[in-house]
Design a protein around this motif. Structure first.
Motif, PDB file in Angstrom:
ATOM      1  N   GLU A 180       7.326  19.288  63.742  1.00 35.37           N
ATOM      2  CA  GLU A 180       6.886  19.204  62.352  1.00 35.37           C
ATOM      3  C   GLU A 180       8.033  18.826  61.411  1.00 35.37           C
ATOM      4  OE1 GLU A 180       8.555  23.221  63.040  1.00 35.37           O
ATOM      5  OE2 GLU A 180       7.127  21.951  64.127  1.00 35.37           O
ATOM      6  N   GLU A 181       9.289  18.979  61.868  1.00 36.17           N
ATOM      7  CA  GLU A 181      10.446  18.647  61.032  1.00 36.17           C
ATOM      8  C   GLU A 181      10.794  17.162  61.086  1.00 36.17           C
ATOM      9  OE1 GLU A 181      13.833  21.119  61.648  1.00 36.17           O
ATOM     10  OE2 GLU A 181      12.662  22.967  61.769  1.00 36.17           O
TER      11      GLU A 181
ATOM     12  N   LYS B  62      18.276  15.220  50.730  1.00 36.59           N
ATOM     13  CA  LYS B  62      18.583  16.656  50.680  1.00 36.59           C
ATOM     14  C   LYS B  62      20.057  16.925  50.378  1.00 36.59           C
ATOM     15  CE  LYS B  62      15.000  17.996  54.018  1.00 36.59           C
ATOM     16  NZ  LYS B  62      14.757  18.581  55.355  1.00 36.59           N
TER      17      LYS B  62
ATOM     18  N   PRO C  23      15.644  11.071  54.572  1.00 39.90           N
ATOM     19  CA  PRO C  23      15.343  12.421  54.084  1.00 39.90           C
ATOM     20  C   PRO C  23      16.557  13.341  54.079  1.00 39.90           C
ATOM     21  CG  PRO C  23      13.597  11.669  55.543  1.00 39.90           C
ATOM     22  CD  PRO C  23      14.690  10.642  55.610  1.00 39.90           C
TER      23      PRO C  23
ATOM     24  N   ASP D 250      14.437   9.930  59.519  1.00 39.38           N
ATOM     25  CA  ASP D 250      15.052  11.232  59.236  1.00 39.38           C
ATOM     26  C   ASP D 250      16.396  11.100  58.530  1.00 39.38           C
ATOM     27  OD1 ASP D 250      13.455  13.608  60.452  1.00 39.38           O
ATOM     28  OD2 ASP D 250      13.322  12.054  61.973  1.00 39.38           O
TER      29      ASP D 250
ATOM     30  N   LYS E  27      11.274  14.615  58.097  1.00 39.12           N
ATOM     31  CA  LYS E  27      11.679  15.426  56.942  1.00 39.12           C
ATOM     32  C   LYS E  27      13.170  15.744  56.960  1.00 39.12           C
ATOM     33  CE  LYS E  27       7.108  17.602  56.774  1.00 39.12           C
ATOM     34  NZ  LYS E  27       6.350  18.876  56.868  1.00 39.12           N
ATOM     35  N   GLY E  28      13.900  15.122  57.904  1.00 38.96           N
ATOM     36  CA  GLY E  28      15.342  15.352  57.964  1.00 38.96           C
ATOM     37  C   GLY E  28      15.804  16.062  59.213  1.00 38.96           C
TER      38      GLY E  28
END
Length: 496
Positions: free
Chosen positions: A288-289, A100, A96, A93, A292-293
């Motif tokens: 679910e996160e 971002k 990611p 994480d 993805k960061g």
């Protein structure tokens, strides 16, 4: 109490504070370099301790150790290249978040998480050193095998929707761990006539190849597309209130977890950080996160692996048993300095032990300041053009690999695993199960065989103690958890 206060005053002496700052800074810098983890840092700097006061030497080595635990996450976040095995979870994480434009926030959050985990573990060291070392003695070969099996099952459960690929990756990792001379029978296994492989694969070469070289090769395929994109912003240097709210309880939960795992000889920060990551994903309201960061996906393993580094000192100092690869190096250094770790150390030289414990409090404060101040400098790496940055990463990968064994054969192995990592990424295989299997595979096999040998071939040894039964239950729950959650969600949708 007298020994504790005496240790506090000794650790606050200017000369010892200087060694804490120097050791912490060097550990942070070395921990950032792929392949040059805490064990290498301590080993390289052992000659510096010759002629030093034994207490100051111990403080310096400890500061390098947990300084490298802080530093390992820097390259994980910025370059998706872990400094060592315990920093792998920070890539999931942390990288990611950097993509971002949240690199500054990610590094500040990881530094604070490491600080809190380290402080909690140091407090735990004071309270639980003796009882935890006694509990660790209950772990025989069967329990260690089951602990490693639990770790593998937990990391596979992360591969939601890709569990078959997760199992395949794990078995590939276990196969790679068998390469070399079998320590029990002396048989050469899968060495293909290459003498260098007789000692087995160095797992750091696998990590650097798959993560660093594989990532660079994959990015080179899209370098023209990346060049056309707008430059990513670094973002704020400090994390937001929302990120802290999501991370504070995972940090507080996983500090003690990492500390307890660190106490178990051979477990170490890699297992602690992986278990923390899987635990938080299972407990999270937003699983679910993860990947993805998610800020808690970075904070939890960072708290855990830093706490594990403190926990690993307990079996070293109380029993003379290294709790990790780094403490094994420290054990040799201590013996050369005339310090004999073991139960009598607390009785014969209590001031030395309590000086070390208090230096950890001071060291964690110093490392928090150092790592926060370095955030602004390190995030500038993201501004480097890709065509300049990627060759630098490759160069660091080759330097780190060469320093492991000073053999050019390792260069070829690095390239092989680099292309293998590229294939895994293209085919969307989870990498974490493979890496963890390579790390624990050798110890897992030896503990399994030692358990069967001691029981004369009877499998009852694997469920013959309460600890073993508990680990079996946790392993089963870990493997079944994704199925249970999927069934629960389906039933909930039907009722709605």
């Amino acid at each position: 109490m007298d020994a504790f206060l005496e240790g506090l005053m000794t650790s606050l002496q200017p000369i010892n504070i200087m060694w804490i700052v120097i050791g912490g800074f060097l550990g942070t810098v070395v921990g950032m370099l792929p392949g040059l983890g805490p064990a290498t840092a301590v080993a390289v700097l052992i000659p510096v301790t010759f002629g030093m006061d034994p207490v100051s030497a111990l403080i310096l080595m400890a500061a390098i150790y947990y300084g490298a635990m802080y530093g390992g996450s820097r390259s994980s976040i910025l370059l998706n290249t872990p400094g060592d095995g315990s920093a792998i979870a920070a890539t999931f994480d942390g990288y990611p978040m950097a993509q971002k434009g949240l690199a500054g926030q990610a590094m500040a959050l990881s530094a604070v998480a490491s600080f809190i985990g380290g402080i909690m573990a140091t407090a735990g060291f004071i309270i639980l050193a003796k009882p935890l070392s006694e509990f660790a003695l209950k772990f025989g070969p069967a329990e260690y095998f089951l602990l490693m099996l639990l770790t593998l099952s937990a990391i596979i459960s992360l591969s939601t929707g890709r569990m078959v690929k997760g199992f395949i990756a794990m078995f590939i990792g276990l196969f790679l761990a068998t390469i070399g001379v079998d320590t029990q029978s002396g048989v050469y296994r899968f060495t293909f006539g290459i003498p260098h492989l007789s000692e087995g694969l160095e797992f750091l070469i696998v990590i650097i190849g798959i993560y660093a070289v594989g990532e660079v090769l994959y990015n080179f395929m899209n370098i023209d597309d990346d060049h056309k994109k707008e430059k990513k912003k670094v973002g704020k240097i400090w994390f937001t209130k929302e990120q802290w709210d999501r991370s504070k309880w995972p940090i507080l939960r996983n500090g003690p977890l990492g500390f307890i795992i660190g106490v178990l000889p051979g477990a170490g920060g890699s297992i602690a950080s992986m278990l923390s990551y899987t635990t938080e994903k299972q407990l999270s309201k937003h699983p679910e996160e993860f990947g993805k960061g998610a800020p808690e996906g970075l904070a939890a393993p960072e708290s855990s692996n830093n706490a594990a580094s403190v926990g690993a000192l307990i079996p070293l100092l109380t029993m003379g048993i290294p709790g990790s690869g780094t403490t094994a190096v420290m054990l040799g250094a201590l013996i050369m300095l005339g310090i004999r770790p073991g139960p009598l150390l607390f009785e014969n030289q209590p001031e030395m032990v309590w000086t070390l414990v208090n230096s950890m409090f001071v060291g964690n404060i110093a490392l928090l300041i150092i790592n926060i101040l370095l955030v602004g400098l390190l995030v500038k790496i993201l501004d480097t053009p890709a065509k300049v940055l990627y060759p630098i990463i490759i160069m660091l990968a080759f330097i780190g690999t060469y320093t492991l064994g000073y053999s050019t054969v390792d260069f070829f192995l690095l390239l092989v695993f680099g292309y293998f990592g590229l294939v895994l990424k293209i085919l969307d295989f989870p990498i974490a199960p493979l890496i963890l299997a390579v790390i624990v595979g050798g110890d897992m096999e030896q503990n399994f065989r030692m358990a069967l040998t001691s029981s004369q071939g009877s499998a009852s040894i694997f469920y013959g103690s309460p600890v073993a039964v508990g680990l079996i239950v946790l392993t089963a729950l870990s493997l079944c958890y994704p199925l249970i959650i999927k069934a629960f969600k389906r039933r909930k949708q039907q009722t709605e």
